[in-house]
Design a protein around this motif. Structure first.
Motif, PDB file in Angstrom:
ATOM      1  N   ILE A  21      57.282  -3.036  50.568  1.00  0.00           N
ATOM      2  CA  ILE A  21      57.441  -1.968  49.573  1.00  0.00           C
ATOM      3  C   ILE A  21      58.748  -2.147  48.801  1.00  0.00           C
ATOM      4  O   ILE A  21      58.790  -2.035  47.579  1.00  0.00           O
ATOM      5  CB  ILE A  21      57.396  -0.587  50.253  1.00  0.00           C
ATOM      6  N   ARG A  22      59.820  -2.459  49.519  1.00  0.00           N
ATOM      7  CA  ARG A  22      61.129  -2.593  48.864  1.00  0.00           C
ATOM      8  C   ARG A  22      61.220  -3.842  48.001  1.00  0.00           C
ATOM      9  O   ARG A  22      62.138  -3.962  47.180  1.00  0.00           O
ATOM     10  CB  ARG A  22      62.244  -2.601  49.918  1.00  0.00           C
ATOM     11  N   SER A  23      60.305  -4.778  48.165  1.00  0.00           N
ATOM     12  CA  SER A  23      60.377  -6.004  47.360  1.00  0.00           C
ATOM     13  C   SER A  23      60.040  -5.746  45.891  1.00  0.00           C
ATOM     14  O   SER A  23      60.354  -6.565  45.035  1.00  0.00           O
ATOM     15  CB  SER A  23      59.425  -7.066  47.929  1.00  0.00           C
ATOM     16  N   PHE A  24      59.394  -4.620  45.605  1.00  0.00           N
ATOM     17  CA  PHE A  24      59.105  -4.244  44.219  1.00  0.00           C
ATOM     18  C   PHE A  24      60.274  -3.422  43.686  1.00  0.00           C
ATOM     19  O   PHE A  24      60.760  -2.520  44.369  1.00  0.00           O
ATOM     20  CB  PHE A  24      57.819  -3.422  44.144  1.00  0.00           C
ATOM     21  N   ASP A  25      60.742  -3.742  42.492  1.00  0.00           N
ATOM     22  CA  ASP A  25      61.843  -2.999  41.904  1.00  0.00           C
ATOM     23  C   ASP A  25      61.717  -3.022  40.385  1.00  0.00           C
ATOM     24  O   ASP A  25      60.704  -3.488  39.842  1.00  0.00           O
ATOM     25  CB  ASP A  25      63.197  -3.557  42.354  1.00  0.00           C
ATOM     26  N   ALA A  26      62.748  -2.523  39.698  1.00  0.00           N
ATOM     27  CA  ALA A  26      62.689  -2.450  38.237  1.00  0.00           C
ATOM     28  C   ALA A  26      62.551  -3.824  37.596  1.00  0.00           C
ATOM     29  O   ALA A  26      61.900  -3.975  36.556  1.00  0.00           O
ATOM     30  CB  ALA A  26      63.938  -1.742  37.712  1.00  0.00           C
ATOM     31  N   ASP A  27      63.145  -4.838  38.214  1.00  0.00           N
ATOM     32  CA  ASP A  27      63.047  -6.193  37.677  1.00  0.00           C
ATOM     33  C   ASP A  27      61.748  -6.881  38.066  1.00  0.00           C
ATOM     34  O   ASP A  27      61.359  -7.873  37.446  1.00  0.00           O
ATOM     35  CB  ASP A  27      64.238  -7.031  38.154  1.00  0.00           C
ATOM     36  N   HIS A  28      61.103  -6.391  39.118  1.00  0.00           N
ATOM     37  CA  HIS A  28      59.868  -7.011  39.607  1.00  0.00           C
ATOM     38  C   HIS A  28      58.839  -5.915  39.908  1.00  0.00           C
ATOM     39  O   HIS A  28      58.491  -5.678  41.074  1.00  0.00           O
ATOM     40  CB  HIS A  28      60.134  -7.837  40.865  1.00  0.00           C
ATOM     41  N   PRO A  29      58.341  -5.229  38.890  1.00  0.00           N
ATOM     42  CA  PRO A  29      57.356  -4.168  39.130  1.00  0.00           C
ATOM     43  C   PRO A  29      56.026  -4.708  39.640  1.00  0.00           C
ATOM     44  O   PRO A  29      55.269  -3.986  40.282  1.00  0.00           O
ATOM     45  CB  PRO A  29      57.202  -3.514  37.755  1.00  0.00           C
ATOM     46  N   SER A  30      55.737  -5.971  39.350  1.00  0.00           N
ATOM     47  CA  SER A  30      54.519  -6.622  39.841  1.00  0.00           C
ATOM     48  C   SER A  30      54.913  -7.937  40.493  1.00  0.00           C
ATOM     49  O   SER A  30      55.826  -8.628  40.034  1.00  0.00           O
ATOM     50  CB  SER A  30      53.537  -6.881  38.698  1.00  0.00           C
ATOM     51  N   ARG A  31      54.208  -8.272  41.567  1.00  0.00           N
ATOM     52  CA  ARG A  31      54.481  -9.529  42.263  1.00  0.00           C
ATOM     53  C   ARG A  31      53.164 -10.150  42.721  1.00  0.00           C
ATOM     54  O   ARG A  31      52.192  -9.453  43.011  1.00  0.00           O
ATOM     55  CB  ARG A  31      55.374  -9.313  43.483  1.00  0.00           C
ATOM     56  N   THR A  32      53.167 -11.472  42.815  1.00  0.00           N
ATOM     57  CA  THR A  32      52.039 -12.172  43.416  1.00  0.00           C
ATOM     58  C   THR A  32      52.217 -12.182  44.923  1.00  0.00           C
ATOM     59  O   THR A  32      53.295 -11.888  45.461  1.00  0.00           O
ATOM     60  CB  THR A  32      51.953 -13.615  42.910  1.00  0.00           C
TER      61      THR A  32
END
Length: 301
Positions: A21-32
């Motif tokens: 959950i914490r891996s998503f942030d303002a710089d990375h709103p989406s991730r693979t």
């Protein structure tokens, strides 16, 4: 936390889920999937199981190869805010302050090495810093952080400075430990902190500590301004007095509440209730807050 530091009850899979959950942030709103696995130091198989579990629970949405958080994640933060009386008590005072000075004001608490915004009343002016409830900044470089750090025991201050990554966020940022120690001593003596463009160029702020009924500093309130509109002298002259008056009002309300409601959120059974005023308290200073005062996070200033 290293493996040897973990208690027998420690649930590693839960830790990994929170890390996802914490891996998503303002710089990375989406991730693979691969990005989540790399960021969280997980195998692709483990990352996939965690992401799909979060998706089943409604906290993550999958769109092809990309994953992103859903608004349901806000429930996790709101559980804290709704059980913690201090932001609810402070918000009406912040609104009055913002109306008076026409600048944004926030209430922050210390969480590890960071300060976290738990209440905020913005103005309509657009600042380059997008700040909402839940925003975090390093404590050492903010006025609210310095106010809280200045009132910690010396040993705790040394621990904070020893583990914090003191990075220069602007050309003005204090990063030398000795300089920070001297500044914290000065803040403690004078009872407030002014930070001049150390967090962000063009941003000045002044903050004062909020004490509970036992005299312990539990939070801080700030006023943030654009450096082009307010000099450091005008911040002290024009903004500090109403800020201190606002903090005094918040502390007066805290004195007539159950102290456990502020310092021990787990004891809260009805977050909307503030106890009857003590003898001599001004009428209306302790009331039941209406449901309309429990707001969703404010939009960015």
């Amino acid at each position: 936390m290293s493996a040897e530091d973990r208690a027998p009850h420690f649930v590693r899979s839960f830790e990994r889920g929170l890390a996802v959950i914490r891996s998503f942030d303002a710089d990375h709103p989406s991730r693979t999937l691969s990005e989540v696995a790399h960021t969280c130091d997980l195998t692709r198989a483990a990352a996939r199981r965690l992401l799909l579990t979060l998706a089943d629970l409604g906290y993550v949405h999958q769109d092809g190869r990309l994953f992103r958080l859903t608004p349901r994640v806000l429930e996790l933060g709101y559980s804290y805010l709704s059980s913690y009386t201090l932001p609810q008590i402070a918000e009406p005072h912040l609104e009055q302050l913002v109306t008076q000075v026409r600048e944004s004001s926030s209430l922050c608490v210390l969480d590890g090495d960071d300060i976290v915004y738990v209440a905020r009343v913005p103005t309509r002016r657009i600042m380059s810093a997008s700040i909402t409830v839940g925003t975090r900044f390093p404590a050492y470089v903010t006025s609210v952080g310095r106010v809280i750090l200045a009132h910690l025991p010396d040993q705790e201050v040394e621990v904070q400075l020893g583990r914090a990554e003191l990075k220069p966020l602007t050309a003005r940022t204090l990063t030398a430990p000795d300089a920070l120690r001297a500044e914290l001593r000065r803040v403690r003596r004078q009872g407030y902190a002014v930070v001049d463009q150390e967090l962000e160029e063009g941003l000045r702020s002044v903050a004062a500590p909020v004490r509970d009924r036992d005299g312990e500093v539990v939070a801080a309130v700030n006023i943030a301004v654009h450096a082009g509109r307010n000099s450091v002298d005008s911040v002290r002259r024009d903004l500090l007095p109403p800020l201190l008056a606002t903090v005094a009002g918040i502390e007066a309300d805290l004195r007539v509440t159950n102290p456990g409601r502020v310092t021990d959120p787990g004891r809260v059974t009805d977050p909307g209730w503030v106890t009857d005023p003590a003898p001599g308290a001004s009428p209306g200073s302790a009331t039941r807050r209406s449901s309309s005062s429990r707001r969703s996070p404010a939009p960015p200033a």
